[in-house]
Scaffold this motif. Structure first.
Motif, mmCIF file in Angstrom:
data_model
loop_
_atom_site.group_PDB
_atom_site.id
_atom_site.type_symbol
_atom_site.label_atom_id
_atom_site.label_comp_id
_atom_site.label_asym_id
_atom_site.label_seq_id
_atom_site.Cartn_x
_atom_site.Cartn_y
_atom_site.Cartn_z
ATOM 1 N N LYS A 188 48.802 48.726 23.910
ATOM 2 C CA LYS A 188 47.941 49.872 23.602
ATOM 3 C C LYS A 188 48.380 50.535 22.296
ATOM 4 O O LYS A 188 47.560 50.830 21.433
ATOM 5 C CB LYS A 188 47.991 50.909 24.731
ATOM 6 N N ILE B 60 45.101 45.477 34.218
ATOM 7 C CA ILE B 60 45.867 46.725 34.313
ATOM 8 C C ILE B 60 45.018 47.932 33.922
ATOM 9 O O ILE B 60 45.046 48.961 34.592
ATOM 10 C CB ILE B 60 47.125 46.668 33.410
ATOM 11 N N THR B 61 44.272 47.812 32.826
ATOM 12 C CA THR B 61 43.555 48.974 32.279
ATOM 13 C C THR B 61 42.088 49.055 32.681
ATOM 14 O O THR B 61 41.494 50.121 32.622
ATOM 15 C CB THR B 61 43.608 48.965 30.734
ATOM 16 N N ILE C 260 52.045 46.278 28.442
ATOM 17 C CA ILE C 260 50.665 46.749 28.253
ATOM 18 C C ILE C 260 50.660 48.076 27.478
ATOM 19 O O ILE C 260 49.820 48.280 26.601
ATOM 20 C CB ILE C 260 49.920 46.874 29.601
ATOM 21 N N GLU C 261 51.602 48.962 27.766
ATOM 22 C CA GLU C 261 51.686 50.215 27.000
ATOM 23 C C GLU C 261 51.993 49.932 25.536
ATOM 24 O O GLU C 261 51.468 50.592 24.639
ATOM 25 C CB GLU C 261 52.731 51.167 27.592
ATOM 26 N N PHE D 13 45.770 42.586 30.290
ATOM 27 C CA PHE D 13 45.381 43.910 29.805
ATOM 28 C C PHE D 13 44.205 44.447 30.618
ATOM 29 O O PHE D 13 44.221 45.590 31.066
ATOM 30 C CB PHE D 13 45.019 43.834 28.312
ATOM 31 N N ARG D 14 43.219 43.595 30.828
ATOM 32 C CA ARG D 14 42.027 44.015 31.587
ATOM 33 C C ARG D 14 42.372 44.317 33.044
ATOM 34 O O ARG D 14 41.858 45.280 33.626
ATOM 35 C CB ARG D 14 40.937 42.952 31.510
ATOM 36 N N PHE E 107 39.115 48.762 24.652
ATOM 37 C CA PHE E 107 40.103 49.844 24.601
ATOM 38 C C PHE E 107 40.145 50.474 23.209
ATOM 39 O O PHE E 107 40.182 51.694 23.073
ATOM 40 C CB PHE E 107 41.487 49.317 24.997
ATOM 41 N N HIS F 140 42.078 57.619 24.489
ATOM 42 C CA HIS F 140 42.977 56.523 24.861
ATOM 43 C C HIS F 140 44.013 57.037 25.853
ATOM 44 O O HIS F 140 44.841 57.869 25.501
ATOM 45 C CB HIS F 140 43.663 55.953 23.623
ATOM 46 N N ASN F 141 43.923 56.536 27.059
ATOM 47 C CA ASN F 141 44.857 56.957 28.101
ATOM 48 C C ASN F 141 46.128 56.130 28.011
ATOM 49 O O ASN F 141 46.183 55.016 28.486
ATOM 50 C CB ASN F 141 44.220 56.796 29.490
ATOM 51 N N ARG F 142 47.134 56.743 27.388
ATOM 52 C CA ARG F 142 48.444 56.091 27.318
ATOM 53 C C ARG F 142 49.389 56.908 28.168
ATOM 54 O O ARG F 142 49.306 58.124 28.222
ATOM 55 C CB ARG F 142 48.936 56.032 25.866
ATOM 56 N N ARG F 143 50.318 56.214 28.795
ATOM 57 C CA ARG F 143 51.295 56.880 29.650
ATOM 58 C C ARG F 143 52.631 56.947 28.929
ATOM 59 O O ARG F 143 53.012 56.026 28.215
ATOM 60 C CB ARG F 143 51.441 56.113 30.962
#
Length: 186
Positions: A132, A164-165, A128-129, A161-162, A172, A178-181
């Motif tokens: 993104k 998780i985010t 998922i990351e 994706f939905r 998105f 955009h919140n990325r880790r």
């Protein structure tokens, strides 16, 4: 001498760790994600200096063998996802077992104990990351991303994706923030 290092997730990490050893005057034979080999044994005094410099840069020397296995698993998964070459019939358990030459149940148990997340959950979070990232770069369509990351359909990717985010991939992309880790924090 082999030295295992936690939180190495990309080529810049390899460069940073390589520089730490170079600055300490320690020649390396090879360096890859999570693992470095020196030409000669390293003294305890040098190891303490290196460990301090690693920690200041966000890395950590791994001494425990089960942590070393966990870091190898993390790096195998990150590298596989980064390759953007995951077939839709990809089986994580077979991939890890064949690369680590260990039984999957042992691999899974070891990983879950150290990371407090299952291997499958970690694999999904990493994918998922990557989705993104690819969405933000706008280089590939959602169909292409789906294919490159081993999803059987765009719908499967979108649903995962939905879940998780909380957003669809399209939603998105429209976000201002955009919140990325960071990969080492997953």
């Amino acid at each position: 001498m082999k030295i295992f290092i936690k939180n190495m997730v990309c080529n810049r990490c390899i460069s940073a760790v390589s520089k730490i050893f170079e600055d300490a005057g320690i020649a390396t034979v090879s360096i890859k994600l999570g693992e470095l080999e020196t030409e000669l044994p390293v003294t305890e005094e040098n190891l303490k200096i290196i460990e301090k410099n690693l920690q200041q840069t966000g890395f950590e020397r791994i001494k425990d063998s089960t942590q070393q296995i966990t870091e190898k698993i993390r790096n195998l998964i990150i590298t596989k996802i980064s390759s953007l070459d995951i077939a839709d019939d990809f089986v994580l358990s077979e991939f890890l077992s064949s690369n680590l030459h260990k039984d999957y149940s042992l691999i899974s148990k070891t990983f879950s104990q150290h990371e407090n997340v299952t291997l499958e959950q970690f694999f999904i979070l990493q994918k998922i990351e990557k989705v993104k990232e690819l969405l933000l770069y706008n280089e590939f369509t959602l169909t292409e991303i789906s294919s490159k990351l081993g999803y059987k359909s765009v719908q499967h990717l979108s649903a995962q994706f939905r879940s998780i985010t909380g957003f669809t991939p399209t939603e998105f992309k429209k976000l201002k923030v955009h919140n990325r880790r960071a990969l080492d924090l997953i």
